[in-house]
Scaffold this motif. Structure first.
Motif, PDB file in Angstrom:
ATOM      1  N   LEU A  14      60.507  -4.355  27.724  1.00 28.37           N
ATOM      2  CA  LEU A  14      59.715  -5.581  27.680  1.00 28.37           C
ATOM      3  C   LEU A  14      58.394  -5.395  26.940  1.00 28.37           C
ATOM      4  CD1 LEU A  14      60.476  -6.953  31.241  1.00 28.37           C
ATOM      5  CD2 LEU A  14      61.456  -7.682  29.068  1.00 28.37           C
ATOM      6  N   LYS A  15      57.842  -4.196  26.962  1.00 27.18           N
ATOM      7  CA  LYS A  15      56.590  -3.951  26.229  1.00 27.18           C
ATOM      8  C   LYS A  15      56.824  -4.003  24.727  1.00 27.18           C
ATOM      9  CE  LYS A  15      54.267  -1.448  29.854  1.00 27.18           C
ATOM     10  NZ  LYS A  15      53.934  -0.171  30.437  1.00 27.18           N
ATOM     11  N   HIS A  17      59.349  -5.546  23.400  1.00 23.11           N
ATOM     12  CA  HIS A  17      60.117  -6.772  23.150  1.00 23.11           C
ATOM     13  C   HIS A  17      61.445  -6.460  22.455  1.00 23.11           C
ATOM     14  CE1 HIS A  17      56.485  -9.743  23.418  1.00 23.11           C
ATOM     15  NE2 HIS A  17      56.517  -8.878  24.402  1.00 23.11           N
ATOM     16  N   THR A  18      62.189  -5.501  23.020  1.00 22.88           N
ATOM     17  CA  THR A  18      63.489  -5.146  22.456  1.00 22.88           C
ATOM     18  C   THR A  18      64.548  -5.018  23.544  1.00 22.88           C
ATOM     19  OG1 THR A  18      63.015  -2.769  22.579  1.00 22.88           O
ATOM     20  CG2 THR A  18      62.495  -3.875  20.497  1.00 22.88           C
ATOM     21  N   PRO A  39      65.361  -7.244  18.488  1.00 23.03           N
ATOM     22  CA  PRO A  39      64.035  -7.731  18.866  1.00 23.03           C
ATOM     23  C   PRO A  39      64.183  -9.005  19.685  1.00 23.03           C
ATOM     24  CG  PRO A  39      64.529  -8.353  16.609  1.00 23.03           C
ATOM     25  CD  PRO A  39      65.687  -7.518  17.098  1.00 23.03           C
ATOM     26  N   MET A  40      63.196  -9.283  20.509  1.00 16.92           N
ATOM     27  CA  MET A  40      63.205 -10.545  21.250  1.00 16.92           C
ATOM     28  C   MET A  40      61.847 -11.225  21.083  1.00 16.92           C
ATOM     29  SD  MET A  40      63.037  -9.489  25.279  1.00 16.92           S
ATOM     30  CE  MET A  40      63.367  -7.767  25.474  1.00 16.92           C
ATOM     31  N   THR A  41      61.857 -12.524  21.216  1.00 18.13           N
ATOM     32  CA  THR A  41      60.608 -13.275  21.124  1.00 18.13           C
ATOM     33  C   THR A  41      59.788 -13.032  22.389  1.00 18.13           C
ATOM     34  OG1 THR A  41      61.493 -15.236  22.212  1.00 18.13           O
ATOM     35  CG2 THR A  41      61.779 -15.099  19.814  1.00 18.13           C
ATOM     36  N   LYS A  42      58.527 -13.393  22.327  1.00 21.78           N
ATOM     37  CA  LYS A  42      57.690 -13.240  23.526  1.00 21.78           C
ATOM     38  C   LYS A  42      58.211 -14.134  24.646  1.00 21.78           C
ATOM     39  CE  LYS A  42      54.138 -16.482  21.997  1.00 21.78           C
ATOM     40  NZ  LYS A  42      52.734 -16.671  21.689  1.00 21.78           N
ATOM     41  N   SER A  44      61.386 -14.862  25.217  1.00 22.71           N
ATOM     42  CA  SER A  44      62.529 -14.161  25.809  1.00 22.71           C
ATOM     43  C   SER A  44      62.046 -13.055  26.737  1.00 22.71           C
ATOM     44  CB  SER A  44      63.415 -13.554  24.715  1.00 22.71           C
ATOM     45  OG  SER A  44      63.933 -14.554  23.890  1.00 22.71           O
ATOM     46  N   ALA A  45      61.025 -12.327  26.294  1.00 19.79           N
ATOM     47  CA  ALA A  45      60.480 -11.240  27.126  1.00 19.79           C
ATOM     48  C   ALA A  45      59.933 -11.795  28.441  1.00 19.79           C
ATOM     49  CB  ALA A  45      59.395 -10.482  26.356  1.00 19.79           C
ATOM     50  N   TYR A  49      61.447 -10.926  32.055  1.00 23.97           N
ATOM     51  CA  TYR A  49      60.532 -10.361  33.052  1.00 23.97           C
ATOM     52  C   TYR A  49      60.622 -11.171  34.347  1.00 23.97           C
ATOM     53  CZ  TYR A  49      56.262  -9.088  35.494  1.00 23.97           C
ATOM     54  OH  TYR A  49      55.367  -8.688  36.445  1.00 23.97           O
TER      55      TYR A  49
END
Length: 176
Positions: A14-15, A17-18, A39-42, A44-45, A49
């Motif tokens: 999560l830090k 974003h992958t 990669p993930m968008t913020k 998605s993160a 979370y």
């Protein structure tokens, strides 16, 4: 769907974003190109979370201790059809709130839509292919197209063909 159902906690960073997509004992990927770091968008993160926090606070120990990010009440991986129904319910609810009609749509058609939208927005075919985890760039190229590639510029066709020699048929043509 299946990759989401079998997504394990340690595949998330999560830090950074992958998400690390890889075959596991429980789930084998379709092809080698499906494997890798996504990669993930913020957003998605944040959603992932919140999913992990909700899972940690769940009343059932099986859910709290499950290695899966998304799990059923027994702590085991969801069946792909179950997760599809849940995702489509949430997508439908969000679309209704936004006034978007998605009648007759399913997850696969939404996947096609996002991939086509990426291409239309100027994202390179090779990047879209990698994002879609297609086994080959040809799969992407054969399935999708850029909108500008499908627009016929009739004026340019007429201009080019008007300079071609006319056949000798003895028919008199009106002057243009």
């Amino acid at each position: 769907r299946s990759e989401t159902c079998c997504l394990i906690n340690d595949a998330l960073n999560l830090k950074a974003h992958t998400i690390e997509v890889r075959s596991t004992d429980e789930y084998r990927l379709k092809n080698a190109s499906s494997e890798g770091t996504l990669p993930m968008t913020k957003y998605s993160a944040i959603a992932l979370y919140e999913q992990i926090v909700n899972k940690r606070n769940h009343v059932k120990e099986e859910v709290r201790n499950s290695k899966y990010v998304f799990c059923n009440q027994r702590g085991t991986a969801f069946d792909p059809d179950t997760i599809t129904r849940q995702v489509m319910y949430r997508v439908k609810t969000a679309c209704e709130a936004l006034g978007i009609d998605i009648a007759g749509k399913d997850l696969h058609s939404l996947r096609h839509s996002i991939l086509q939208m990426l291409l239309d927005s100027g994202v390179a075919s090779a990047i879209v292919s990698k994002f879609a985890r297609h086994s080959s760039l040809n799969t992407t190229i054969n399935q999708y197209h850029r909108v500008e590639d499908t627009k016929t510029e009739f004026q340019s066709v007429i201009l080019i063909t008007s300079n071609l020699p006319l056949p000798q048929s003895g028919v008199t043509l009106l002057a243009s």
